[in-house]
Design a protein around this motif. Structure first.
Motif, mmCIF file in Angstrom:
data_model
loop_
_atom_site.group_PDB
_atom_site.id
_atom_site.type_symbol
_atom_site.label_atom_id
_atom_site.label_comp_id
_atom_site.label_asym_id
_atom_site.label_seq_id
_atom_site.Cartn_x
_atom_site.Cartn_y
_atom_site.Cartn_z
ATOM 1 N N VAL A 78 0.845 -1.197 0.000
ATOM 2 C CA VAL A 78 0.000 0.000 0.000
ATOM 3 C C VAL A 78 0.882 1.249 0.000
ATOM 4 O O VAL A 78 0.669 2.187 -0.774
ATOM 5 C CB VAL A 78 -0.936 0.019 1.235
ATOM 6 C CG1 VAL A 78 -1.724 1.322 1.298
ATOM 7 C CG2 VAL A 78 -1.881 -1.169 1.216
ATOM 8 N N LEU A 79 1.895 1.248 0.859
ATOM 9 C CA LEU A 79 2.751 2.424 0.996
ATOM 10 C C LEU A 79 3.565 2.680 -0.271
ATOM 11 O O LEU A 79 3.765 3.818 -0.672
ATOM 12 C CB LEU A 79 3.678 2.264 2.210
ATOM 13 C CG LEU A 79 2.940 2.201 3.552
ATOM 14 C CD1 LEU A 79 3.886 1.776 4.666
ATOM 15 C CD2 LEU A 79 2.297 3.536 3.897
ATOM 16 N N VAL C 61 -11.333 -5.402 -10.161
ATOM 17 C CA VAL C 61 -11.850 -4.052 -10.399
ATOM 18 C C VAL C 61 -11.663 -3.630 -11.854
ATOM 19 O O VAL C 61 -10.658 -3.943 -12.482
ATOM 20 C CB VAL C 61 -11.188 -3.023 -9.437
ATOM 21 C CG1 VAL C 61 -9.694 -2.948 -9.661
ATOM 22 C CG2 VAL C 61 -11.829 -1.656 -9.565
ATOM 23 N N ASP C 62 -12.684 -2.967 -12.382
ATOM 24 C CA ASP C 62 -12.569 -2.350 -13.701
ATOM 25 C C ASP C 62 -12.273 -0.873 -13.451
ATOM 26 O O ASP C 62 -13.146 -0.100 -13.051
ATOM 27 C CB ASP C 62 -13.887 -2.526 -14.466
ATOM 28 C CG ASP C 62 -13.799 -1.943 -15.873
ATOM 29 O OD1 ASP C 62 -12.900 -1.105 -16.119
ATOM 30 O OD2 ASP C 62 -14.638 -2.315 -16.708
ATOM 31 N N GLU C 63 -11.011 -0.494 -13.654
ATOM 32 C CA GLU C 63 -10.590 0.859 -13.273
ATOM 33 C C GLU C 63 -11.331 1.957 -14.024
ATOM 34 O O GLU C 63 -11.484 3.068 -13.535
ATOM 35 C CB GLU C 63 -9.082 0.998 -13.463
ATOM 36 C CG GLU C 63 -8.330 0.374 -12.298
ATOM 37 C CD GLU C 63 -6.853 0.218 -12.567
ATOM 38 O OE1 GLU C 63 -6.332 0.883 -13.478
ATOM 39 O OE2 GLU C 63 -6.218 -0.582 -11.853
ATOM 40 N N LYS C 64 -11.800 1.625 -15.233
ATOM 41 C CA LYS C 64 -12.517 2.641 -16.020
ATOM 42 C C LYS C 64 -13.846 3.010 -15.356
ATOM 43 O O LYS C 64 -14.335 4.112 -15.501
ATOM 44 C CB LYS C 64 -12.764 2.127 -17.437
ATOM 45 C CG LYS C 64 -11.476 2.088 -18.268
ATOM 46 C CD LYS C 64 -11.747 1.936 -19.750
ATOM 47 C CE LYS C 64 -12.265 0.582 -20.154
ATOM 48 N NZ LYS C 64 -11.336 -0.537 -20.116
ATOM 49 N N ALA C 80 -9.389 -5.954 3.199
ATOM 50 C CA ALA C 80 -8.742 -6.569 2.045
ATOM 51 C C ALA C 80 -8.609 -5.589 0.884
ATOM 52 O O ALA C 80 -8.063 -5.934 -0.154
ATOM 53 C CB ALA C 80 -9.533 -7.795 1.585
ATOM 54 N N LEU C 81 -9.117 -4.379 1.059
ATOM 55 C CA LEU C 81 -9.075 -3.398 -0.027
ATOM 56 C C LEU C 81 -8.425 -2.105 0.449
ATOM 57 O O LEU C 81 -8.602 -1.697 1.592
ATOM 58 C CB LEU C 81 -10.503 -3.078 -0.503
ATOM 59 C CG LEU C 81 -11.323 -4.240 -1.074
ATOM 60 C CD1 LEU C 81 -12.800 -3.875 -1.091
ATOM 61 C CD2 LEU C 81 -10.845 -4.595 -2.455
ATOM 62 N N ALA C 82 -7.666 -1.465 -0.453
ATOM 63 C CA ALA C 82 -7.109 -0.144 -0.163
ATOM 64 C C ALA C 82 -7.299 0.711 -1.411
ATOM 65 O O ALA C 82 -7.336 0.182 -2.537
ATOM 66 C CB ALA C 82 -5.629 -0.249 0.195
ATOM 67 N N TYR C 83 -7.444 2.007 -1.212
ATOM 68 C CA TYR C 83 -7.597 2.910 -2.359
ATOM 69 C C TYR C 83 -6.501 3.956 -2.287
ATOM 70 O O TYR C 83 -6.483 4.812 -1.406
ATOM 71 C CB TYR C 83 -8.977 3.575 -2.331
ATOM 72 C CG TYR C 83 -9.272 4.355 -3.590
ATOM 73 C CD1 TYR C 83 -9.665 3.688 -4.756
ATOM 74 C CD2 TYR C 83 -9.131 5.735 -3.627
ATOM 75 C CE1 TYR C 83 -9.911 4.389 -5.914
ATOM 76 C CE2 TYR C 83 -9.379 6.451 -4.790
ATOM 77 C CZ TYR C 83 -9.771 5.771 -5.935
ATOM 78 O OH TYR C 83 -10.004 6.466 -7.106
ATOM 79 N N LEU C 88 -7.704 1.205 -6.919
ATOM 80 C CA LEU C 88 -8.131 0.256 -5.902
ATOM 81 C C LEU C 88 -7.166 -0.937 -5.884
ATOM 82 O O LEU C 88 -6.850 -1.493 -6.929
ATOM 83 C CB LEU C 88 -9.554 -0.233 -6.200
ATOM 84 C CG LEU C 88 -10.189 -1.101 -5.112
ATOM 85 C CD1 LEU C 88 -10.514 -0.288 -3.879
ATOM 86 C CD2 LEU C 88 -11.463 -1.755 -5.636
ATOM 87 N N ILE C 89 -6.692 -1.299 -4.690
ATOM 88 C CA ILE C 89 -5.801 -2.463 -4.577
ATOM 89 C C ILE C 89 -6.553 -3.564 -3.835
ATOM 90 O O ILE C 89 -7.148 -3.320 -2.790
ATOM 91 C CB ILE C 89 -4.513 -2.123 -3.775
ATOM 92 C CG1 ILE C 89 -3.864 -0.845 -4.309
ATOM 93 C CG2 ILE C 89 -3.524 -3.287 -3.823
ATOM 94 C CD1 ILE C 89 -2.682 -0.368 -3.466
ATOM 95 N N VAL C 90 -6.532 -4.786 -4.384
ATOM 96 C CA VAL C 90 -7.203 -5.926 -3.746
ATOM 97 C C VAL C 90 -6.140 -6.855 -3.160
ATOM 98 O O VAL C 90 -5.220 -7.262 -3.865
ATOM 99 C CB VAL C 90 -8.056 -6.712 -4.765
ATOM 100 C CG1 VAL C 90 -8.746 -7.889 -4.079
ATOM 101 C CG2 VAL C 90 -9.078 -5.815 -5.434
#
Lengths: 122, 291, 286
Positions: A78-79, C61-64, C80-83, C88-90
């Protein structure tokens, strides 16, 4: 430039917390204004994924640098995505580590441990 | 303070028997049982005081308020864990619920809410001389790395001045083991001379290597299969793992344990062998380890 | 008839009992649910192995389409998710596959993809059909694998099925015994053994399963596990003495009943006892 540090207490003299994800507070120190802000770490109570959530908090608070004794893989991902540079703390107190960082004496942290997952911890 | 972690790939290898002997021999003032699924160390270490007990909360669980429920069935249809059933009223099976919150979010009348749930209990025995931290998970709440972390944290809260802490680890290779491993100075793996024991040993060594933790190996009940014992020893040599010694199968050991004694409390073959393993391990931990 | 074999801790002889019971039964099914450390196949050395992967559904995720509203990040109880930086990161291994993020995405930017977490193997060893569940290292929950192992083995009344459960009393064990007709608790003759036996005893009581105990590695002298069984009125199915020869066969991953008449007798009579117990349960309950 803003520095984030996991700390045990809400004070500049506080010890650095050994756990990034489950630290009670984060110190956000602004090098330019020399101002300190303390954030509650809402991730501390998470059963799993605490590092990810804590890293999100750091990123949302616009930190550029993180000083921590160790860090999990997921939080590191993340970082990295947030382009936050990670340095390894070398002494106990938060203040000493800030001074050491400004003096260019802290090494980059580049070893990250595997996550604890905590999946079935229900 | 140096932390020594005693591990095995699987339960039943004699990990706790050896840990309790080490505690006795070293007069360790700090020790912990991280086998939170099936803690046993408290059965064999004498505690004079009552423990300080703390509830351990795991993931919250869903609860349905039957007075608000309109039986729309949305929660049941959307639960991926098959944890909601209908038998006159809608109910959540707390053992199946993972606390994801989908049911709470889909409920049109706010009848479902996530409630904190006690998943286990931390127990800390502490006095001026020594500290012992242990915990027990409740049934159906297996495998918690977070609880292991809490158990280890508790030893540090009691300010006992000591050079050595001994930790009885969790079996397996899952997240509780990783949590046990974090921050320790050395790992002693207790291996068993069986085919499955060898495969378990290989897996645990791989896990410890990820952390870069110094790892040593000893073999328990070595004489139950000398051929496999030799295989393990040559495996250690090949991998550059320090070998701490062999401990024989000993029916006296069972008797000692059943009397609530450690195997070094009585005069027996396994006790003598453990003493040798202990001396070698301490030498490696304190003398050859450096800072 | 489905018989689950369980113990509070590993190393008590759970695999010894389930493997030998399956082998002594003429035609049977053996299912290894100890997916973190499956060992039964080491004994059976099954042939004609067929494999099937087990996967769970995780978000993609569909980034569009993603608007960055973070509803999914806020919803996920497992973090489990970060933005980060408009992306978006899974974290796949943290995901519990609950489907919440997909359900609540207002932009329909999230869909599901399959992620392999392990596999199920089927093979044969003489007349025993051997199923093995294997969880990939680093994966957290073996429950989907157990569901798959047991779903494909719906009980056939004429065929005996033996389920080698994971140790302990966690949810994964509950999943393994859910459809069992009878539970065998394996215990060692030590005070540790009693403590561990008490845990699984509580478990089978909660699930209201008929059960009995196998006392393994019995030595001369006092047996605390036996005392516990007598106190709690638990049926003792068999006492297996500590035996060097059995130990060696077992540690070399040999099936004792296929090697030695003595053990064939022990396990055949255990099988008969269990059958009688199950029969007794079914008749008294109907």
């Amino acid at each position: 430039m803003k520095i984030a540090i996991p700390v045990d207490e809400k004070s500049l003299q506080s010890n650095v917390c050994v756990s990034f994800g489950r630290t009670p507070y984060f110190l956000i120190y602004d090098i330019d204004t020399k101002k300190s802000v303390f954030l509650d770490n809402s991730a501390a109570a998470s059963t799993g994924g605490a590092g990810i959530k804590a890293a999100q908090t750091i990123a949302d608070n616009k930190a550029n640098i993180l000083l921590t004794p160790r860090l999990g893989e997921n939080a590191a991902d993340v970082l990295k995505a947030a382009e936050i540079k990670i340095y390894k703390t070398t002494t106990a107190s938060a203040k000493d580590n800030i001074d050491a960082f400004i003096a260019g004496k802290l090494p980059l942290l580049n070893e990250f441990h595997a996550g604890f997952h905590g999946h079935r911890g229900n | 303070m140096k932390q020594l972690l005693i591990l095995s790939g699987k339960g039943g290898t004699g990990k706790t028997t050896i840990a309790s002997a080490f505690i006795n021999l070293s007069k360790a003032k700090a020790y912990a049982d991280c086998d939170v699924d099936a803690p046993n160390l408290h059965l064999i270490t004498e505690q004079s005081s009552e423990p300080r007990k703390t509830d351990y909360y795991g993931l919250p669980k869903a609860e349905i308020n039957p007075e608000l429920c309109i039986e729309c069935d949305r929660c049941r249809q959307n639960c991926r864990f098959d944890s909601i059933s209908v038998d006159k009223i809608y109910k959540v099976d707390p053992f199946a619920c993972e606390g994801c919150g989908v049911c709470e979010a889909v409920c049109p009348v706010d009848a479902v809410s996530l409630k904190p749930a006690v998943a286990g209990e931390l127990m800390l025995y502490a006095n001026e001389r020594e500290v012992f931290s242990t915990a027990q998970l409740k049934m159906g709440s297996g495998n918690s790395g977070k609880l292991v972390t809490e158990v280890k944290k508790e030893i540090k809260t009691a300010m006992v001045d000591t050079e050595l802490a001994i930790i009885d680890g969790s079996p397996g290779i899952g997240c509780p083991v990783i949590a046990s491993l974090s921050g320790v100075d050395m790992v002693l793996v207790v291996a068993e001379p069986s085919i499955s024991g060898i495969s378990d040993l290989e897996r645990i060594i791989k896990t410890a290597a990820i952390f870069g933790t110094r790892t040593a190996v000893c073999i328990n009940k070595f004489d139950t299969n000398v051929g496999n014992t030799e295989k393990i020893e040559s495996f250690c040599k090949k991998q550059g793992l320090a070998f701490m010694g062999r401990i024989p199968f000993d029916s006296d050991a069972v008797k000692a344990i059943n009397n609530g004694q450690t195997i070094v409390d009585i005069d027996c073959a396994s006790g003598a062998a453990v003493k040798a393993v202990y001396n070698k391990t301490m030498k490696l931990l304190f003398e050859e380890g450096g800072g | 008839m489905r018989i689950a074999v369980l113990s509070g801790k590993g190393g008590t002889g759970k695999t010894l009992v389930s493997v030998n019971l399956a082998a002594v039964t003429k035609t049977s099914t053996y299912i290894d649910c100890d997916v973190e450390e499956p060992n039964g196949y080491l004994f059976f050395k099954p042939e004609n192995i067929q494999e099937e992967e087990v996967s769970i559904r995780i978000p993609k995720v569909d980034e569009k389409l993603c608007s960055g509203c973070r509803k999914c990040v806020d919803f996920c109880k497992f973090n489990a998710l970060a933005y980060i930086k408009d992306k978006l990161i899974v974290f796949e291994e943290v995901c519990h596959s609950c489907g919440g993020c997909i359900m609540f995405c207002p932009e329909k930017a999230l869909t599901e993809k399959e992620k392999v977490i392990g596999k199920v193997q089927k093979g044969t060893s003489n007349q025993v059909t051997v199923y093995t569940g294997i969880l990939n290292t680093g994966e957290a929950s073996g429950i989907p694998i157990i569901k798959k192992l047991l779903a494909r083995n719906k009980p056939e009344s004429d065929k005996q099925t033996f389920i080698d459960c994971p140790p302990g009393s966690a949810c994964i064990v509950m999943e393994s015994i859910k459809d069992a007709d009878y539970c065998i608790l394996v215990a060692e003759p030590t005070i540790f053994g009693v403590h561990n036996l008490a845990m699984v005893y509580e478990l089978v009581k909660v699930f209201n399963k008929p059960f009995g105990a196998v006392l393994n590695k019995c030595l001369e002298g006092e047996n605390p596990a036996e005392k516990f069984c007598l106190e709690k009125n638990i049926k003792i199915l068999v006492r297996i003495p500590f035996d060097n020869e059995l130990g060696i066969l077992n540690s070399n991953a040999e099936i004792a009943v296929r090697k030695n008449e003595k053990y064939r007798t022990i396990f055949s009579s255990l099988l008969e006892t269990v059958k009688k117990e199950v029969h007794h349960e079914t008749t008294s309950n109907s």
